[in-house]
Motif scaffolding. Structure first.
Motif, mmCIF file in Angstrom:
data_model
loop_
_atom_site.group_PDB
_atom_site.id
_atom_site.type_symbol
_atom_site.label_atom_id
_atom_site.label_comp_id
_atom_site.label_asym_id
_atom_site.label_seq_id
_atom_site.Cartn_x
_atom_site.Cartn_y
_atom_site.Cartn_z
ATOM 1 N N GLY A 174 -52.330 -38.518 59.390
ATOM 2 C CA GLY A 174 -51.635 -37.337 58.906
ATOM 3 C C GLY A 174 -52.517 -36.367 58.149
ATOM 4 N N ASP A 175 -53.712 -36.791 57.750
ATOM 5 C CA ASP A 175 -54.613 -35.902 57.011
ATOM 6 C C ASP A 175 -55.098 -34.751 57.889
ATOM 7 O OD1 ASP A 175 -54.457 -37.397 54.709
ATOM 8 O OD2 ASP A 175 -56.373 -38.426 55.000
ATOM 9 N N GLU A 176 -55.130 -33.557 57.299
ATOM 10 C CA GLU A 176 -55.765 -32.406 57.942
ATOM 11 C C GLU A 176 -57.161 -32.240 57.345
ATOM 12 O OE1 GLU A 176 -54.240 -28.048 58.930
ATOM 13 O OE2 GLU A 176 -55.140 -28.122 56.916
ATOM 14 N N VAL A 177 -58.153 -32.220 58.208
ATOM 15 C CA VAL A 177 -59.542 -32.134 57.775
ATOM 16 C C VAL A 177 -60.116 -30.794 58.233
ATOM 17 C CG1 VAL A 177 -61.810 -33.226 57.830
ATOM 18 C CG2 VAL A 177 -59.749 -34.632 58.021
ATOM 19 N N VAL A 178 -60.628 -30.030 57.276
ATOM 20 C CA VAL A 178 -61.247 -28.736 57.563
ATOM 21 C C VAL A 178 -62.721 -28.817 57.196
ATOM 22 C CG1 VAL A 178 -61.283 -26.266 57.048
ATOM 23 C CG2 VAL A 178 -59.095 -27.489 57.157
ATOM 24 N N THR A 179 -63.594 -28.591 58.159
ATOM 25 C CA THR A 179 -65.032 -28.535 57.904
ATOM 26 C C THR A 179 -65.485 -27.088 58.101
ATOM 27 O OG1 THR A 179 -65.351 -29.329 60.176
ATOM 28 C CG2 THR A 179 -65.601 -30.920 58.410
ATOM 29 N N GLU A 180 -66.178 -26.550 57.109
ATOM 30 C CA GLU A 180 -66.565 -25.138 57.107
ATOM 31 C C GLU A 180 -68.062 -24.996 56.871
ATOM 32 O OE1 GLU A 180 -62.617 -23.091 55.039
ATOM 33 O OE2 GLU A 180 -64.401 -23.496 53.817
ATOM 34 N N ILE A 181 -68.655 -24.026 57.555
ATOM 35 C CA ILE A 181 -70.027 -23.624 57.256
ATOM 36 C C ILE A 181 -70.040 -22.104 57.179
ATOM 37 C CG2 ILE A 181 -72.440 -23.651 57.974
ATOM 38 C CD1 ILE A 181 -71.898 -26.206 59.500
ATOM 39 N N ASP A 182 -70.545 -21.573 56.077
ATOM 40 C CA ASP A 182 -70.545 -20.123 55.870
ATOM 41 C C ASP A 182 -71.246 -19.415 57.017
ATOM 42 O OD1 ASP A 182 -69.257 -20.573 53.501
ATOM 43 O OD2 ASP A 182 -70.954 -20.027 52.204
ATOM 44 N N GLY A 183 -70.576 -18.401 57.556
ATOM 45 C CA GLY A 183 -71.143 -17.611 58.629
ATOM 46 C C GLY A 183 -71.029 -18.220 60.006
ATOM 47 N N ILE A 184 -70.620 -19.505 60.082
ATOM 48 C CA ILE A 184 -70.539 -20.186 61.377
ATOM 49 C C ILE A 184 -69.085 -20.407 61.792
ATOM 50 C CG2 ILE A 184 -71.308 -22.161 62.739
ATOM 51 C CD1 ILE A 184 -73.577 -20.451 61.665
ATOM 52 N N GLY A 185 -68.265 -20.936 60.886
ATOM 53 C CA GLY A 185 -66.870 -21.103 61.265
ATOM 54 C C GLY A 185 -66.135 -22.115 60.417
ATOM 55 N N ARG A 186 -64.839 -22.195 60.693
ATOM 56 C CA ARG A 186 -63.908 -23.099 60.003
ATOM 57 C C ARG A 186 -63.225 -23.948 61.065
ATOM 58 N NH1 ARG A 186 -58.358 -22.948 58.756
ATOM 59 N NH2 ARG A 186 -57.824 -23.901 56.719
ATOM 60 N N LEU A 187 -63.511 -25.249 61.053
ATOM 61 C CA LEU A 187 -63.084 -26.165 62.102
ATOM 62 C C LEU A 187 -61.978 -27.069 61.559
ATOM 63 C CD1 LEU A 187 -63.752 -27.314 64.971
ATOM 64 C CD2 LEU A 187 -65.454 -28.767 63.853
ATOM 65 N N VAL A 188 -60.832 -27.098 62.249
ATOM 66 C CA VAL A 188 -59.660 -27.838 61.779
ATOM 67 C C VAL A 188 -59.367 -28.998 62.721
ATOM 68 C CG1 VAL A 188 -57.208 -27.684 61.200
ATOM 69 C CG2 VAL A 188 -58.710 -25.725 60.782
ATOM 70 N N ASN A 189 -59.001 -30.149 62.130
ATOM 71 C CA ASN A 189 -58.712 -31.343 62.907
ATOM 72 C C ASN A 189 -57.677 -32.169 62.149
ATOM 73 O OD1 ASN A 189 -59.946 -34.497 63.379
ATOM 74 N ND2 ASN A 189 -59.524 -33.269 65.180
ATOM 75 N N THR A 190 -56.876 -32.956 62.889
ATOM 76 C CA THR A 190 -55.846 -33.780 62.273
ATOM 77 C C THR A 190 -56.037 -35.231 62.684
ATOM 78 O OG1 THR A 190 -54.278 -31.933 62.336
ATOM 79 C CG2 THR A 190 -53.357 -34.136 62.015
ATOM 80 N N ILE A 191 -55.830 -36.141 61.737
ATOM 81 C CA ILE A 191 -55.961 -37.572 61.992
ATOM 82 C C ILE A 191 -54.604 -38.138 62.426
ATOM 83 C CG2 ILE A 191 -56.631 -39.813 61.041
ATOM 84 C CD1 ILE A 191 -58.902 -37.738 61.220
ATOM 85 N N VAL A 192 -54.602 -38.873 63.551
ATOM 86 C CA VAL A 192 -53.363 -39.452 64.072
ATOM 87 C C VAL A 192 -53.530 -40.953 64.296
ATOM 88 C CG1 VAL A 192 -52.634 -37.287 65.146
ATOM 89 C CG2 VAL A 192 -53.947 -38.958 66.475
#
Length: 255
Positions: A230-248
């Motif tokens: 159920g956790d939502e994990v957001v990994t971000e790198i400045d200038g590159i992007g914001r990547l979203v993923n969910t644990i199931v």
């Protein structure tokens, strides 16, 4: 320019960043949740680095047999491990510790063989964000990634955008961070890489030919925490992007 690949209306499309979401190559503007996001380029060989931030080495010190190394710790991953932005990753039933790894992914742009460090950046096409999950339960008796730890179907999230090298003036000065359910749990900067991008390209190309589309996952800083269904994990790198993923769970994942 930031580019992506998405599935929409029964076809695969090139897409570009837009103020309201994304714009398909045919001009249609869509919201992020209207499409299925894919890895943003045609991926070749996936080369991942372990223990490439000093603070992460310290974080794992109790699990390490050796805390220094003469060569980068590199390993390969299969194409089946890759999924895109806003996707779901399975947490196997019964594991005790599964964690994210926010990483700068370096995309090779032309054939590289026996490249010298001084010339290495000429072989980079661009960058994207990677979240390379690990299951610590499956580690061997020293910290060396094995197949079950790091080469899992759907265990490596890539995207959302491919960013051209010309749009990233200094890839060794990028802040990166991870948020779990909106809470900041990891942060670092690519200036702290033990082996920087030119060093990695020189090392890897000394014994294997790198080809266009090959991607190097450069490692993660400290701050990894256990994740739950159920956790939502957001990994971000400045200038590159914001990547979203969910644990199931296994059941939700359907495999």
């Amino acid at each position: 320019m930031k580019r992506a690949k998405v599935a929409y209306d029964g076809a695969i499309h090139d897409a570009y960043e837009h103020i309201t979401g994304l714009q398909l190559a045919d001009g249609r503007v869509l919201s992020e949740d209207a499409v299925v996001w894919l890895p943003p380029f045609e991926v070749g060989t996936i080369i991942a680095l372990g223990l490439n931030y000093a603070d992460h080495v310290k974080e794992l010190a109790k699990e390490l047999t050796v805390t220094s190394q003469d060569e980068p710790l590199a390993f390969l991953k299969s194409a089946g491990s890759l999924i895109g932005h806003r996707s779901r990753t399975r947490r196997p039933e019964g594991v005790a510790f599964m964690h994210y790894e926010c990483e700068l992914a370096v995309v090779i742009g032309r054939t590289a063989k026996k490249v010298q460090r001084a010339d290495a950046m000429q072989y980079v096409a661009g960058y994207t964000v990677a979240n390379d999950y690990a299951i610590r339960d499956y580690l061997e008796n020293y910290y060396r990634p094995n197949l079950r730890v790091k080469n899992r179907d759907g265990g490596t999230v890539l995207g959302p955008w491919f960013v051209d090298v010309i749009d990233v003036p200094d890839p060794h000065a990028l802040a990166l961070r991870t948020l779990v359910n909106g809470k900041l749990t990891q942060q670092g900067n690519t200036c702290d890489l033990i082996s920087d991008i030119p060093s990695l390209i020189e090392y890897l190309s000394s014994f294997m030919t790198l080809s266009p589309g090959d991607v190097i996952l450069t490692g993660t800083p400290d701050g990894v925490v256990n994740l739950n269904v159920g956790d939502e994990v957001v990994t971000e790198i400045d200038g590159i992007g914001r990547l979203v993923n969910t644990i199931v769970s296994d059941a939700e994942f359907g495999r």
